[in-house]
Motif scaffolding. Structure first.
Motif, PDB file in Angstrom:
ATOM      1  N   VAL A 375      25.160  26.941 -11.699  1.00 47.78           N
ATOM      2  CA  VAL A 375      26.416  27.297 -12.373  1.00 47.78           C
ATOM      3  C   VAL A 375      27.571  27.149 -11.394  1.00 47.78           C
ATOM      4  N   GLY A 376      28.798  27.358 -11.884  1.00 46.60           N
ATOM      5  CA  GLY A 376      29.956  27.431 -11.005  1.00 46.60           C
ATOM      6  C   GLY A 376      30.820  26.190 -10.962  1.00 46.60           C
ATOM      7  N   SER A 377      30.343  25.073 -11.489  1.00 47.69           N
ATOM      8  CA  SER A 377      31.160  23.859 -11.550  1.00 47.69           C
ATOM      9  C   SER A 377      30.632  22.972 -12.663  1.00 47.69           C
ATOM     10  N   ILE A 378      31.465  22.023 -13.070  1.00 52.81           N
ATOM     11  CA  ILE A 378      31.068  21.059 -14.110  1.00 52.81           C
ATOM     12  C   ILE A 378      30.493  19.848 -13.396  1.00 52.81           C
ATOM     13  N   ALA A 379      29.183  19.855 -13.260  1.00 52.97           N
ATOM     14  CA  ALA A 379      28.509  18.817 -12.473  1.00 52.97           C
ATOM     15  C   ALA A 379      27.190  18.457 -13.139  1.00 52.97           C
ATOM     16  N   ASP A 380      26.786  17.218 -12.954  1.00 54.16           N
ATOM     17  CA  ASP A 380      25.561  16.714 -13.567  1.00 54.16           C
ATOM     18  C   ASP A 380      24.375  17.618 -13.228  1.00 54.16           C
TER      19      ASP A 380
END
Length: 419
Positions: A375-380
């Motif tokens: 969690v914590g970022s919009i990442a693949d």
């Protein structure tokens, strides 16, 4: 690959909290509960895939509260009286947890680190119910019970001096009086499926009869807690208001200092040197001052609130300026849980940029939890936890107090755009 995509999101502004940048016109593709990939917004979504058009919104990662108390009534409901806990059952506390978890998720907080409940392990039960889909709520990392000194900041105080009450074990599960008892309590708390340890290193503002600036465990006792937690591959978060207690906890190796209200320059420098996170609830003082005056809270509580509020904010501002890792933590349960985003504006007021404030509630918080891989970022590959606010959310950080869309694990759990 397109067959794996279950939802496409067109974002007018996409906040990249890892790089500290805002990208315009992006297409985020979700695959079930995970983020598949992010593409330029001029590309069409895969054929047959639903498109969520947020082209006039700011899309950010789901928010994280590092200092939540989802179980139990709020302070305004109890009148700031922990002795009243004996008038409610564990089942009643659990049901308030269901209510509070729902409100927290609807406010855009898809993950919380729940730092303890007087009714031991009700938070763990709530976590498991959410994970099993029985009730809506955020992802939870749970402390299970407070590790506290007898009659300390995490004990049930406020009873009359001539009352010798035998309370249910779950109300005093984590009370410890020696290094050996600290070791035993840590093991027991983790045995019953808590995720980490919350130690009460100093007195508390809300716990009657305790002094926020006074240490309640020795440095050696705190070190035993840290070492025992590490043996179980987890960490310790330390409630600590006073400078002496903060410094003991940092030297003992805790992962985070909670509150930090009376920190001095040496304590701040120690946190910076050791890489200790500061989780300071700098909104609460104003709420306590207002609601406590209206409801006639105890003079002791109001005095301690006045003593800590301005000092905490001054210390926070110094810590931000020096580069201490500051995570977003609110002490939710003091105020209504739906207000959990109100502190973002306070963090900007006391030294952070809007991006830094948002990072504190996303990637920095995830790193503090050791959950930055999920969690914590919009990442693949990370969980598809996202929130959206109308317009430019970083132009006015208070926009995040009224999120329009909340997505947790690829499921849209709130969408008020047409309301």
């Amino acid at each position: 690959m397109s067959d794996d995509v279950t939802l496409a999101i067109r974002a007018g502004r996409l906040v990249d909290v890892e790089r500290g940048e805002v990208e315009t016109d992006r297409l985020v593709l979700l695959s079930g509960e995970r983020i598949a990939r992010t593409l330029p917004g001029d590309q069409p979504p895969p054929a047959g895939v639903e498109l969520l058009d947020l082209s006039d919104h700011t899309v950010a990662p789901g928010l994280i509260d590092l200092h939540a108390h989802l179980v139990g009534q709020t302070e305004s409901e109890t009148g700031a009286n922990y002795a009243a806990l004996v008038m409610r059952s564990g089942a009643q506390e659990a049901m308030t947890g269901v209510r509070n978890a729902r409100a927290t998720l609807q406010a855009g907080f898809t993950t919380v680190r729940d730092v303890g409940t007087f009714r031991a392990f009700v938070d763990v039960a709530l976590r498991d119910a959410i994970d099993d889909g029985f009730t809506p709520g955020p992802r939870m990392l749970c402390a299970g019970a407070y590790l506290t000194a007898s009659l300390g900041g995490g004990d049930v105080t406020g009873l009359a001096s001539d009352v010798d009450a035998v309370l249910p074990r779950d109300l005093r599960f984590g009370v410890a009086r020696s290094e050996d008892e600290v070791r035993t309590r840590v093991r027991e708390i983790l045995h019953f499926h808590a995720d980490f340890i919350k130690v009460i290193a100093t007195g508390a503002v809300m716990t009657r009869g305790t002094i926020p600036g006074a240490p309640e465990f020795t440095e050696d006792q705190l070190r035993v807690a840290v070492e025992t937690a590490e043996e179980h591959e987890t960490f310790v978060a330390a409630h600590a208001h006073g400078a002496s207690g903060i410094k003991r906890a940092v030297r003992a190796g805790v992962r985070s200092i909670e509150h930090g209200s009376l920190m001095d320059d040496e304590a701040i420098e120690l946190m910076l040197e050791h890489g200790t996170y500061l989780v300071a609830d700098i909104y609460d003082g104003d709420y306590i001052a207002q609601i406590g005056t209206e409801q006639g809270w105890p003079a002791e509580t109001m005095h301690k609130n006045r003593m800590t509020t301005d000092a905490q904010r001054e210390g926070f501002e110094k810590a931000v300026k020096l580069g201490v890792k500051c995570g977003y933590g609110t002490d939710s349960g003091i105020y209504p849980h739906a207000w959990v985003a109100k502190q973002l504006a306070y963090m900007v007021r006391y030294g952070m940029t809007p991006m830094q404030a948002l990072q504190s509630a996303t990637i920095v918080a995830a790193q503090c939890m050791r959950w930055e891989d999920r969690v914590g970022s919009i990442a693949d590959g990370k969980y598809a936890d996202l929130v959206a606010v109308a317009g430019d959310g970083l132009a006015d950080i208070t926009a995040f107090e009224d999120v329009a869309v909340v997505i947790k694990g690829g499921e849209v759990v709130k969408d008020t755009r047409s309301a």
